[in-house]
Scaffold this active site. Structure first.
Site, PDB file in Angstrom:
ATOM      1  N   PRO A  13      24.336 -17.105  20.936  1.00  0.00           N
ATOM      2  CA  PRO A  13      24.293 -18.562  21.014  1.00  0.00           C
ATOM      3  C   PRO A  13      24.583 -19.261  19.690  1.00  0.00           C
ATOM      4  O   PRO A  13      24.173 -18.809  18.630  1.00  0.00           O
ATOM      5  CB  PRO A  13      22.850 -18.847  21.461  1.00  0.00           C
ATOM      6  CG  PRO A  13      22.075 -17.635  21.071  1.00  0.00           C
ATOM      7  CD  PRO A  13      23.037 -16.484  21.233  1.00  0.00           C
ATOM      8  N   ASN A  14      25.319 -20.367  19.835  1.00  0.00           N
ATOM      9  CA  ASN A  14      25.654 -21.292  18.744  1.00  0.00           C
ATOM     10  C   ASN A  14      26.695 -20.752  17.767  1.00  0.00           C
ATOM     11  O   ASN A  14      27.131 -21.479  16.871  1.00  0.00           O
ATOM     12  CB  ASN A  14      24.379 -21.725  17.977  1.00  0.00           C
ATOM     13  CG  ASN A  14      23.392 -22.423  18.890  1.00  0.00           C
ATOM     14  OD1 ASN A  14      23.761 -23.372  19.579  1.00  0.00           O
ATOM     15  ND2 ASN A  14      22.166 -21.938  18.943  1.00  0.00           N
ATOM     16  N   ARG A  21      28.657 -25.724  11.859  1.00  0.00           N
ATOM     17  CA  ARG A  21      27.211 -25.521  11.988  1.00  0.00           C
ATOM     18  C   ARG A  21      26.590 -25.109  10.642  1.00  0.00           C
ATOM     19  O   ARG A  21      26.931 -24.043  10.105  1.00  0.00           O
ATOM     20  CB  ARG A  21      26.973 -24.407  13.014  1.00  0.00           C
ATOM     21  CG  ARG A  21      25.540 -23.983  13.158  1.00  0.00           C
ATOM     22  CD  ARG A  21      25.416 -22.664  13.912  1.00  0.00           C
ATOM     23  NE  ARG A  21      24.024 -22.309  14.063  1.00  0.00           N
ATOM     24  CZ  ARG A  21      23.582 -21.092  14.371  1.00  0.00           C
ATOM     25  NH1 ARG A  21      24.444 -20.107  14.570  1.00  0.00           N
ATOM     26  NH2 ARG A  21      22.302 -20.872  14.488  1.00  0.00           N
ATOM     27  N   TYR A  26      25.953 -20.848   6.881  1.00  0.00           N
ATOM     28  CA  TYR A  26      26.892 -19.966   7.578  1.00  0.00           C
ATOM     29  C   TYR A  26      28.329 -20.043   7.056  1.00  0.00           C
ATOM     30  O   TYR A  26      29.179 -19.284   7.501  1.00  0.00           O
ATOM     31  CB  TYR A  26      26.865 -20.282   9.078  1.00  0.00           C
ATOM     32  CG  TYR A  26      25.495 -20.047   9.692  1.00  0.00           C
ATOM     33  CD1 TYR A  26      24.924 -18.776   9.697  1.00  0.00           C
ATOM     34  CD2 TYR A  26      24.762 -21.095  10.239  1.00  0.00           C
ATOM     35  CE1 TYR A  26      23.658 -18.553  10.233  1.00  0.00           C
ATOM     36  CE2 TYR A  26      23.495 -20.892  10.785  1.00  0.00           C
ATOM     37  CZ  TYR A  26      22.959 -19.618  10.771  1.00  0.00           C
ATOM     38  OH  TYR A  26      21.701 -19.389  11.302  1.00  0.00           O
ATOM     39  N   ASN A  77      26.303  -9.737  17.017  1.00  0.00           N
ATOM     40  CA  ASN A  77      25.550 -10.818  16.387  1.00  0.00           C
ATOM     41  C   ASN A  77      24.921 -11.616  17.520  1.00  0.00           C
ATOM     42  O   ASN A  77      25.577 -12.459  18.135  1.00  0.00           O
ATOM     43  CB  ASN A  77      26.438 -11.712  15.516  1.00  0.00           C
ATOM     44  CG  ASN A  77      25.608 -12.777  14.799  1.00  0.00           C
ATOM     45  OD1 ASN A  77      24.414 -12.941  15.062  1.00  0.00           O
ATOM     46  ND2 ASN A  77      26.241 -13.503  13.889  1.00  0.00           N
ATOM     47  N   ALA A  80      20.143 -16.255  17.687  1.00  0.00           N
ATOM     48  CA  ALA A  80      18.687 -16.407  17.808  1.00  0.00           C
ATOM     49  C   ALA A  80      18.071 -15.422  18.799  1.00  0.00           C
ATOM     50  O   ALA A  80      16.877 -15.103  18.690  1.00  0.00           O
ATOM     51  CB  ALA A  80      18.360 -17.839  18.208  1.00  0.00           C
ATOM     52  N   GLU A 101      23.843  -4.176  14.595  1.00  0.00           N
ATOM     53  CA  GLU A 101      23.348  -5.551  14.481  1.00  0.00           C
ATOM     54  C   GLU A 101      24.006  -6.197  13.272  1.00  0.00           C
ATOM     55  O   GLU A 101      24.013  -5.615  12.177  1.00  0.00           O
ATOM     56  CB  GLU A 101      21.826  -5.543  14.324  1.00  0.00           C
ATOM     57  CG  GLU A 101      21.251  -6.936  14.132  1.00  0.00           C
ATOM     58  CD  GLU A 101      19.750  -6.937  13.868  1.00  0.00           C
ATOM     59  OE1 GLU A 101      19.107  -5.879  13.978  1.00  0.00           O
ATOM     60  OE2 GLU A 101      19.234  -8.017  13.545  1.00  0.00           O
ATOM     61  N   HIS A 103      24.771  -9.988  11.055  1.00  0.00           N
ATOM     62  CA  HIS A 103      24.471 -11.406  10.812  1.00  0.00           C
ATOM     63  C   HIS A 103      25.260 -11.916   9.618  1.00  0.00           C
ATOM     64  O   HIS A 103      25.434 -11.196   8.627  1.00  0.00           O
ATOM     65  CB  HIS A 103      22.987 -11.616  10.509  1.00  0.00           C
ATOM     66  CG  HIS A 103      22.088 -11.157  11.614  1.00  0.00           C
ATOM     67  ND1 HIS A 103      21.924 -11.863  12.774  1.00  0.00           N
ATOM     68  CD2 HIS A 103      21.330 -10.053  11.732  1.00  0.00           C
ATOM     69  CE1 HIS A 103      21.091 -11.204  13.565  1.00  0.00           C
ATOM     70  NE2 HIS A 103      20.718 -10.099  12.954  1.00  0.00           N
ATOM     71  N   ARG A 110      14.976 -15.628   5.196  1.00  0.00           N
ATOM     72  CA  ARG A 110      14.847 -16.968   5.789  1.00  0.00           C
ATOM     73  C   ARG A 110      13.449 -17.164   6.403  1.00  0.00           C
ATOM     74  O   ARG A 110      12.498 -16.538   5.974  1.00  0.00           O
ATOM     75  CB  ARG A 110      15.991 -17.160   6.802  1.00  0.00           C
ATOM     76  CG  ARG A 110      17.376 -17.079   6.122  1.00  0.00           C
ATOM     77  CD  ARG A 110      18.495 -17.297   7.111  1.00  0.00           C
ATOM     78  NE  ARG A 110      18.441 -18.627   7.694  1.00  0.00           N
ATOM     79  CZ  ARG A 110      19.150 -19.000   8.776  1.00  0.00           C
ATOM     80  NH1 ARG A 110      19.969 -18.122   9.363  1.00  0.00           N
ATOM     81  NH2 ARG A 110      19.045 -20.213   9.253  1.00  0.00           N
TER      82      ARG A 110
HETATM   83  C1  DQA Z   1      22.418 -15.401  12.707  1.00  0.00           C
HETATM   84  C2  DQA Z   1      20.962 -15.411  12.201  1.00  0.00           C
HETATM   85  C3  DQA Z   1      20.020 -15.852  13.307  1.00  0.00           C
HETATM   86  O1  DQA Z   1      18.675 -15.908  12.813  1.00  0.00           O
HETATM   87  C4  DQA Z   1      20.392 -17.229  13.815  1.00  0.00           C
HETATM   88  O2  DQA Z   1      19.563 -17.599  14.898  1.00  0.00           O
HETATM   89  C5  DQA Z   1      21.839 -17.333  14.178  1.00  0.00           C
HETATM   90  C6  DQA Z   1      22.819 -16.737  13.289  1.00  0.00           C
HETATM   91  C7  DQA Z   1      23.404 -15.055  11.573  1.00  0.00           C
HETATM   92  O3  DQA Z   1      24.518 -14.626  11.878  1.00  0.00           O
HETATM   93  O4  DQA Z   1      23.086 -15.248  10.397  1.00  0.00           O
HETATM   94  O5  DQA Z   1      22.197 -17.973  15.152  1.00  0.00           O
HETATM   95  O6  DQA Z   1      22.533 -14.385  13.693  1.00  0.00           O
END
Ligand code: DQA
Length: 152
Positions: A13-14, A21, A26, A77, A80, A101, A103, A110
């Site tokens: 998501p997002n 964003r 990011y 990735n 959240a 995994e 990110h 964080r």
């Molecule tokens: C994220 C880190 C997550 O905590 C966050 O909710 C994201 C982006 C990252 O790529 O840094 O949506 O996965």
């Protein structure tokens, strides 16, 4: 390796909003640009990528299940959902292919609620904190892992 299986790159998501964003966290790179860079790095390592994004948890579960026999490895990735999803944890446990995994940011540096990763408890390993470069490092790890295992 002409019939080598692809590396699935799955985004939660997002992440479709990358570029605009929270750029201070990011960066300004878009998801489309990350896709292009992943495809190029994978090609250098004899692999292709299947690159997808969804804001829907169940869709990510479906794609992980699909990856089980179609992918050589998965770069995930989960956004959240990383921190909340038992369903993604269980899906990773249920499939045979290695999941990395990934990110952009470093969740360990964080907010406290990002310090737990349910994905990470099931994943092969974690690459985080290098911005868009995290994806390229994850592609390299995925390709190396896949090349180690026969039939992938
Ligand atoms: C994220 C880190 C997550 O905590 C966050 O909710 C994201 C982006 C990252 O790529 O840094 O949506 O996965």
């Amino acid at each position: 390796m002409p019939d080598a299986k692809p590396i699935y790159v799955l985004n939660g998501p997002n992440l479709n909003l990358l570029g605009s964003r929270e750029p201070e966290i990011y960066g300004r790179v878009t998801l489309a640009e990350i896709e292009t860079a992943c495809a190029a790095r994978a090609a250098q390592m004899g692999r292709s990528v299947v690159f997808r994004q969804s804001n829907v948890e169940g869709e990510l579960v479906n794609w992980l299940q699909e990856a089980s026999d179609k992918a050589a490895a998965v770069v995930l990735n989960a956004g959240a959902y990383t921190h909340t999803s038992v369903a993604l944890h269980d899906a990773i446990k249920a499939i045979a292919v290695p999941v990395i995994e990934t990110h952009l940011s470093n969740p360990a540096a964080r907010e406290d609620f990002r310090h737990v990763s349910l994905v990470g408890k099931a994943a092969k390993g974690v690459i985080a904190g290098f911005g868009a470069t995290s994806y390229l490092l994850a592609i390299e790890a995925a390709a190396l892992l896949a090349n180690e295992s026969k039939g992938a």
